[in-house]
Write an enzyme that holds these catalytic residues in place. Sequence first.
Site, PDB file in Angstrom:
ATOM      1  CG  PHE A 292     -34.896  -9.996  16.467  1.00 41.06           C
ATOM      2  CD1 PHE A 292     -34.648  -9.835  15.115  1.00 41.06           C
ATOM      3  CD2 PHE A 292     -34.277 -11.035  17.132  1.00 41.06           C
ATOM      4  CE1 PHE A 292     -33.807 -10.694  14.431  1.00 41.06           C
ATOM      5  CE2 PHE A 292     -33.436 -11.904  16.469  1.00 41.06           C
ATOM      6  CZ  PHE A 292     -33.196 -11.731  15.115  1.00 41.06           C
ATOM      7  CB  ALA A 293     -38.602 -11.885  20.851  1.00 37.51           C
TER       8      ALA A 293
ATOM      9  CE1 TYR B 175     -39.185  -9.157  30.712  1.00 33.31           C
ATOM     10  CE2 TYR B 175     -37.404  -7.818  31.602  1.00 33.31           C
ATOM     11  CZ  TYR B 175     -38.376  -8.041  30.653  1.00 33.31           C
ATOM     12  OH  TYR B 175     -38.543  -7.138  29.622  1.00 33.31           O
TER      13      TYR B 175
ATOM     14  CG  LEU C 199     -34.324  -8.229  28.162  1.00 35.87           C
ATOM     15  CD1 LEU C 199     -33.867  -8.415  29.605  1.00 35.87           C
ATOM     16  CD2 LEU C 199     -35.763  -7.736  28.113  1.00 35.87           C
TER      17      LEU C 199
ATOM     18  CG  HIS D  63     -27.975  -8.107  26.077  1.00 36.78           C
ATOM     19  ND1 HIS D  63     -27.480  -7.978  24.801  1.00 36.78           N
ATOM     20  CD2 HIS D  63     -29.312  -7.926  25.972  1.00 36.78           C
ATOM     21  CE1 HIS D  63     -28.478  -7.728  23.959  1.00 36.78           C
ATOM     22  NE2 HIS D  63     -29.594  -7.689  24.650  1.00 36.78           N
TER      23      HIS D  63
ATOM     24  CE  LYS E  34     -27.294  -8.676  16.470  1.00 35.41           C
ATOM     25  NZ  LYS E  34     -27.754  -7.285  16.284  1.00 35.41           N
TER      26      LYS E  34
ATOM     27  NE  ARG F 102     -31.402  -2.901  16.192  1.00 35.11           N
ATOM     28  CZ  ARG F 102     -32.505  -3.393  16.731  1.00 35.11           C
ATOM     29  NH1 ARG F 102     -33.481  -2.569  17.118  1.00 35.11           N
ATOM     30  NH2 ARG F 102     -32.664  -4.697  16.883  1.00 35.11           N
TER      31      ARG F 102
ATOM     32  CG  ASP G  17     -27.983  -3.590  15.574  1.00 35.83           C
ATOM     33  OD1 ASP G  17     -28.418  -4.549  16.241  1.00 35.83           O
ATOM     34  OD2 ASP G  17     -28.555  -3.154  14.557  1.00 35.83           O
TER      35      ASP G  17
END
Length: 324
Positions: free
Chosen positions: A15-16, A59, A75, A80, A98, A167, A179
């Site tokens: 997604f990033a 990180y 992440l 998170h 989220k 997920r 999600d």
Amino acid sequence: MHKPVQWGILGASKFARQQMGPAIHAADGARLAGLATSDPANAEPFMRYCPDLYVFDNYDALLTDPEIEAVYIPLPNHLHVEWSLKALDAGKHVLCEKPMTMRAVEFDTLIAKRDQTGLLAAEAYMIVHHPQWQLTRKLIADGAIGKLVHITGAFSYDNRADTGNIRNRAETGGGGLRDIGVYVIGGARFATGQEPVSVSGAIRWENDVDVFTEIRAQFPGFTYSTYVSTRMHPHQEMVFHGETGVIRLTAPFNARVFGEARVEMHRPGFEVQVTRFPADDHYKLQVEAFCRTIREGVVYPCPLEFVRGTQDVIDSVFDGAIAL
């Protein structure tokens, strides 16, 4: 002219790579400066559009770099809170995917740390930055559909074949409600400015992960029913049904990816007025709003207190749902 906010990303998630990295790179007032990943090969797709990107091998190294001002955290869900707190302690503004927490009470620690540091911390709840949602909120407030009576909504996709996906794993905070439930719940709260007075739900589980959830709620003056699923054909919409009209959003959550964002106003006499948003990128708009808050002190439109309210509803569904 303000200096662009220097951004870093913790982790090279899909997604990033596909959404938020390009959005940060394209956003006015932002510069994608760093990426933390233990595998340099993961950085190559980012460097195709951002060739001067600096790649950190862990990180903590990114968080200690004084040039990085803000971090985006994509992440797995269960990490998170930990990395948001670490980033704030390192003096970085935080935009975290989220759900930012697993339970609403965890927001209290984040809010306290935000207030202690004076930094901006926010969940990456992008839909409130999209003009289709801002229009919907205004239409409802202005009485364009009369008294609101009922809200329906749906958000689904099918990832059953991707068994290794976070997920689909309980230990990484997976499941559909965390999600995508944030969208059908938070969208209703944002558009109406109301909070539910009662919540109920029904959940179908697979391997301790919720794959279908029906949510029902009573708000002051109107009712609400939605569902989310990770085992159904892709679909999304939100419908706000009033006494004198209906507002329907055709691509409320993945505008441009699922299809063109449209706000349909259904009026008496079968008249339908459609407002289209073919080009608006809510990820880019989100980054730009975040940067304006940092540089200009503009109030951020989606504070932690708002997303805590959505997590409260999610907690209530989990705690009281019947099993299907």
